[in-house]
Design an enzyme around this catalytic site. Sequence first.
Site, PDB file in Angstrom:
ATOM      1  N   CYS A  30      -5.498 -30.198 -40.285  1.00 12.59           N
ATOM      2  CA  CYS A  30      -4.635 -30.459 -41.638  1.00 12.59           C
ATOM      3  C   CYS A  30      -3.803 -31.457 -41.602  1.00 12.59           C
ATOM      4  O   CYS A  30      -4.194 -32.515 -40.701  1.00 12.59           O
ATOM      5  CB  CYS A  30      -3.853 -29.058 -42.072  1.00 12.59           C
ATOM      6  SG  CYS A  30      -2.349 -28.479 -40.863  1.00 12.59           S
ATOM      7  N   ASN A  80      -0.359 -30.209 -39.304  1.00  8.97           N
ATOM      8  CA  ASN A  80      -0.396 -29.402 -37.928  1.00  8.97           C
ATOM      9  C   ASN A  80       0.730 -28.593 -37.934  1.00  8.97           C
ATOM     10  O   ASN A  80       1.117 -28.295 -36.789  1.00  8.97           O
ATOM     11  CB  ASN A  80      -0.770 -30.196 -36.849  1.00  8.97           C
ATOM     12  CG  ASN A  80      -1.331 -29.534 -35.508  1.00  8.97           C
ATOM     13  OD1 ASN A  80      -1.052 -29.793 -34.467  1.00  8.97           O
ATOM     14  ND2 ASN A  80      -2.052 -28.208 -35.955  1.00  8.97           N
ATOM     15  N   CYS A 110       1.573 -25.885 -40.808  1.00  8.40           N
ATOM     16  CA  CYS A 110       1.177 -24.747 -41.537  1.00  8.40           C
ATOM     17  C   CYS A 110      -0.376 -24.254 -41.393  1.00  8.40           C
ATOM     18  O   CYS A 110      -0.486 -23.172 -40.814  1.00  8.40           O
ATOM     19  CB  CYS A 110       1.655 -25.017 -42.956  1.00  8.40           C
ATOM     20  SG  CYS A 110       3.177 -25.481 -43.326  1.00  8.40           S
ATOM     21  N   ARG A 111      -1.109 -24.806 -42.168  1.00 10.51           N
ATOM     22  CA  ARG A 111      -2.505 -24.396 -42.057  1.00 10.51           C
ATOM     23  C   ARG A 111      -3.300 -24.320 -40.856  1.00 10.51           C
ATOM     24  O   ARG A 111      -3.897 -23.418 -40.594  1.00 10.51           O
ATOM     25  CB  ARG A 111      -3.265 -25.051 -43.279  1.00 10.51           C
ATOM     26  CG  ARG A 111      -2.654 -24.908 -44.441  1.00 10.51           C
ATOM     27  CD  ARG A 111      -3.277 -25.851 -45.614  1.00 10.51           C
ATOM     28  NE  ARG A 111      -2.951 -27.245 -45.215  1.00 10.51           N
ATOM     29  CZ  ARG A 111      -3.392 -28.417 -45.879  1.00 10.51           C
ATOM     30  NH1 ARG A 111      -3.993 -28.423 -46.995  1.00 10.51           N
ATOM     31  NH2 ARG A 111      -2.778 -29.386 -45.632  1.00 10.51           N
ATOM     32  N   SER A 112      -3.263 -25.431 -40.311  1.00 11.21           N
ATOM     33  CA  SER A 112      -4.308 -25.585 -38.831  1.00 11.21           C
ATOM     34  C   SER A 112      -3.744 -24.866 -37.662  1.00 11.21           C
ATOM     35  O   SER A 112      -4.660 -24.244 -37.107  1.00 11.21           O
ATOM     36  CB  SER A 112      -4.553 -26.990 -38.625  1.00 11.21           C
ATOM     37  OG  SER A 112      -3.449 -27.680 -38.126  1.00 11.21           O
ATOM     38  N   ASP A 118      -2.055 -26.179 -49.572  1.00  9.86           N
ATOM     39  CA  ASP A 118      -1.025 -26.578 -48.685  1.00  9.86           C
ATOM     40  C   ASP A 118       0.257 -25.700 -49.144  1.00  9.86           C
ATOM     41  O   ASP A 118       0.758 -26.071 -50.139  1.00  9.86           O
ATOM     42  CB  ASP A 118      -0.789 -28.029 -48.930  1.00  9.86           C
ATOM     43  CG  ASP A 118       0.104 -28.518 -47.876  1.00  9.86           C
ATOM     44  OD1 ASP A 118       0.896 -27.590 -47.209  1.00  9.86           O
ATOM     45  OD2 ASP A 118       0.357 -29.740 -47.658  1.00  9.86           O
TER      46      ASP A 118
END
Length: 150
Positions: free
Chosen positions: A3, A6, A8-10, A119
């Site tokens: 993401c 690095n 939050c999402r990934s 996001d």
Amino acid sequence: MVCLGNICRSPLADGLLLRKIKAQNLNAIVDSAGTANYHIGKAPDSRMIRTAAKHGTALDFLRARQFTYNDFQNFDHILVMDHSNQRNVLKLAQTPDDEKKIEFFLDYLYPHQQLEVPDPYYGTLEDFEAVYQLVDQATDALIQKLFHEQ
Ligand code: 4NP
């Protein structure tokens, strides 16, 4: 798992996949990275850690790093969360084989649609929860496809 930051999402996709792979006795090397350098060395966002912990997934041990060309050599699948991530990793690809490794993470759940994991960074706790639910479903679909359908 790639993401922007690095944090939050990934890392969520990374931690959830690691947890499921362990629980199911599967064998894979999983990691995550951000295309940006803003948060190198940091733990995931505290809102993401708390949301994942509520569902029994630990993320606090993860540390942010930046995506590099070496990732194309070390991994078979480079899974991006959104179109901007895709453009940024494409810039680092050097061969058609590198380019072929880049896939949309959500394509495992919704094939060929190139949908984005939103996001949540500037969002609310509800947005973090929605991301958790989406990533939870997508990691199940990914395990099904990569480990049970080949
Ligand atoms: P991520 O979220 O890409 O899911 O880790 C973000 C984290 C940080 C920023 C943007 C998105 N930021 O602008 O610092």
